[in-house]
Write an enzyme that holds these catalytic residues in place. Structure first.
Site, mmCIF file in Angstrom:
data_model
loop_
_atom_site.group_PDB
_atom_site.id
_atom_site.type_symbol
_atom_site.label_atom_id
_atom_site.label_comp_id
_atom_site.label_asym_id
_atom_site.label_seq_id
_atom_site.Cartn_x
_atom_site.Cartn_y
_atom_site.Cartn_z
ATOM 1 N N LEU A 36 1.226 -0.570 -0.114
ATOM 2 C CA LEU A 36 0.191 -0.049 -0.064
ATOM 3 C C LEU A 36 0.551 1.454 -0.086
ATOM 4 O O LEU A 36 2.371 1.203 0.737
ATOM 5 C CB LEU A 36 -1.501 -0.019 1.342
ATOM 6 C CG LEU A 36 -1.795 -0.873 1.162
ATOM 7 C CD1 LEU A 36 -3.271 -0.479 2.670
ATOM 8 C CD2 LEU A 36 -2.686 -0.919 0.392
ATOM 9 N N ASP A 37 0.628 1.743 -0.790
ATOM 10 C CA ASP A 37 1.312 2.986 -0.530
ATOM 11 C C ASP A 37 1.686 4.049 0.740
ATOM 12 O O ASP A 37 0.398 4.022 1.625
ATOM 13 C CB ASP A 37 1.133 4.575 -1.645
ATOM 14 C CG ASP A 37 0.100 4.309 -2.592
ATOM 15 O OD1 ASP A 37 1.502 3.038 -3.229
ATOM 16 O OD2 ASP A 37 -0.597 4.878 -3.588
ATOM 17 N N ARG A 38 2.232 4.731 1.060
ATOM 18 C CA ARG A 38 2.455 5.022 2.292
ATOM 19 C C ARG A 38 1.586 6.380 2.978
ATOM 20 O O ARG A 38 0.864 5.342 3.891
ATOM 21 C CB ARG A 38 3.944 6.426 2.399
ATOM 22 C CG ARG A 38 3.855 6.902 3.882
ATOM 23 C CD ARG A 38 4.755 8.345 3.247
ATOM 24 N NE ARG A 38 6.046 8.099 3.237
ATOM 25 C CZ ARG A 38 6.817 8.348 3.521
ATOM 26 N NH1 ARG A 38 7.525 8.087 5.119
ATOM 27 N NH2 ARG A 38 8.091 7.942 3.130
#
Length: 307
Positions: free
Chosen positions: A142-144
Site C-alpha cells: 500500500l502507498d505510504r
C-alpha cells in the site's frame, strides 16, 4: 488512590467443560460467540488452546464429554501492548499469514531512498520476539499515505504461492476513496495501460504501448458539490492504479498532489484499503477482513449541523 479500571478487561485464562462429543473449533465457536471465527483460529495457531492440559493447534481435535478446554490469552495481550505505540493493528495471524491494518503515513517496506519505520520491520520485530529465526514477506503493498488492510506471508513459499495465483486467490479488494468533485456517473469502469518512467512516476495510456493493463471499477456511495465518496474495486493491482485512474476521469483523490489533487483538510490521501477477501493458501478457507471507512472521510459528507 485511584483504582485501575478493569470493567471490560477479559480474563487472561478461561476454562470450558465439554458437554458432548465435538470437534475443537466447532466447540470453541459455539462457546465463544462474541469472538469471530478467525480470532479463535488465531488462538489455536498461537498454541493458546489446551485440552486437559495438552496444547493443540488442530481445528478438528476430537473432544469427548467431560474434557476441560483451557484458553490462555496472556500472550496475545502482551503482544498487543507492545504493538499499540506503533499504531499497527493485527487482524489475524496464524503460522502462514499476518493480516494487518496499516495506518496512513507508514511505508509498507523500506526503499533505497527511505529507511524509516515500516510495517515490514514492525512485524519482523513482532514475530522475532517469539522465534528469532522467523521472518515476514511482503505479498502486496500500500502507498505510504494509504491506510487499511494489508497481507504479509511468513515464508517465501507462501508469498510466492499467493503472488503467482493472485487473481485466483484474491476474491475482493475494495477501497474507500474520497475524490474532488461530484461524479456524473454513479458507477463505471476505467481501463488503461500503465507505464513507469525513470522518475518512478506512473503514466496512463488508452492503448497498450508496452504498458500493463489496469482495470478499476467504481461506485459512488455519497457525494456533494465538492467531493465524492467511492467504493473502488480492483480487477488488476498496478502501482498507483486508483490514483491514476481517478485523475483520468477528472476527479483526483483528495490530497494527491502527485496525480492532480490538492492538499486536503485531513492532511492525508483520501485512499483506504477497506476490504480484502481471499482464499487461504493452505487451508483453502475463505478469509474476509474489513477495516472501517475512516471517520475523517465521512466528515466531508456528514458534517454536524450548527444549532
Amino acid at each position: 488512590m485511584k483504582k485501575a479500571n478493569t470493567k471490560h478487561r477479559p480474563e487472561k485464562q478461561a476454562s470450558l467443560i465439554v458437554d458432548k462429543e465435538n470437534e475443537l473449533l466447532k466447540f470453541l465457536i459455539a462457546q465463544l460467540p462474541q469472538q469471530g471465527r478467525n480470532s479463535i483460529k488465531s488462538l489455536l495457531a498461537h498454541r493458546q488452546i489446551s485440552v486437559d492440559g495438552e496444547v493443540t493447534t488442530l481445528f478438528n481435535y476430537p473432544l469427548v464429554a467431560g474434557q476441560k478446554v483451557n484458553i490462555n490469552r496472556s500472550k496475545v495481550y502482551q503482544e498487543r501492548r507492545e504493538l499499540k505505540p506503533l499504531g499497527l493493528k493485527i487482524f489475524f495471524e496464524d503460522e502462514y499469514l499476518i493480516i494487518i491494518e496499516k495506518p496512513a503515513g507508514m511505508l509498507s517496506i523500506a526503499t533505497d531512498r527511505e529507511k524509516e519505520l515500516t510495517a515490514y520491520n514492525v512485524l519482523s520485530t513482532h514475530i522475532k520476539k517469539r522465534d528469532n529465526q522467523s521472518r515476514v514477506f511482503v505479498v502486496h503493498r500500500l502507498d505510504r499515505e494509504t491506510s487499511g488492510v494489508m497481507m504479509f506471508a511468513k515464508s517465501e513459499e507462501i508469498k510466492e504461492k499467493l503472488q503467482n495465483a493472485w487473481k485466483e486467490v484474491v476474491l475482493e479488494r475494495s477501497y474507500a476513496v474520497v475524490v474532488h468533485g461530484p461524479l456524473t456517473d454513479d458507477q463505471g469502469t476505467i481501463t488503461s495501460w500503465l507505464t513507469e518512467n525513470k522518475a518512478l512516476r506512473m503514466y496512463s495510456s488508452k492503448t497498450p504501448n508496452g504498458g500493463q493493463k489496469a482495470v478499476t471499477h467504481y461506485k459512488v456511495l455519497e457525494k456533494n458539490n465538492s467531493y465524492s465518496l467511492l467504493e473502488v474495486k480492483l480487477e488488476t493491482g498496478r502501482k498507483n492504479q486508483i490514483r491514476i485512474h481517478m485523475q483520468d476521469i477528472g476527479h483526483s483523490v483528495i490530497g494527491d498532489i502527485k496525480y492532480g489533487g490538492i492538499k486536503s483538510s485531513i492532511n492525508r490521501l483520501g485512499l483506504h484499503a477497506h476490504i480484502l477477501a481471499f482464499k487461504h493458501p493452505v487451508t483453502n478457507e475463505i478469509m474476509h477482513f474489513e477495516s472501517p471507512i475512516p471517520k475523517e472521510f465521512l466528515s466531508f459528507f456528514h458534517k454536524k449541523q450548527n444549532k
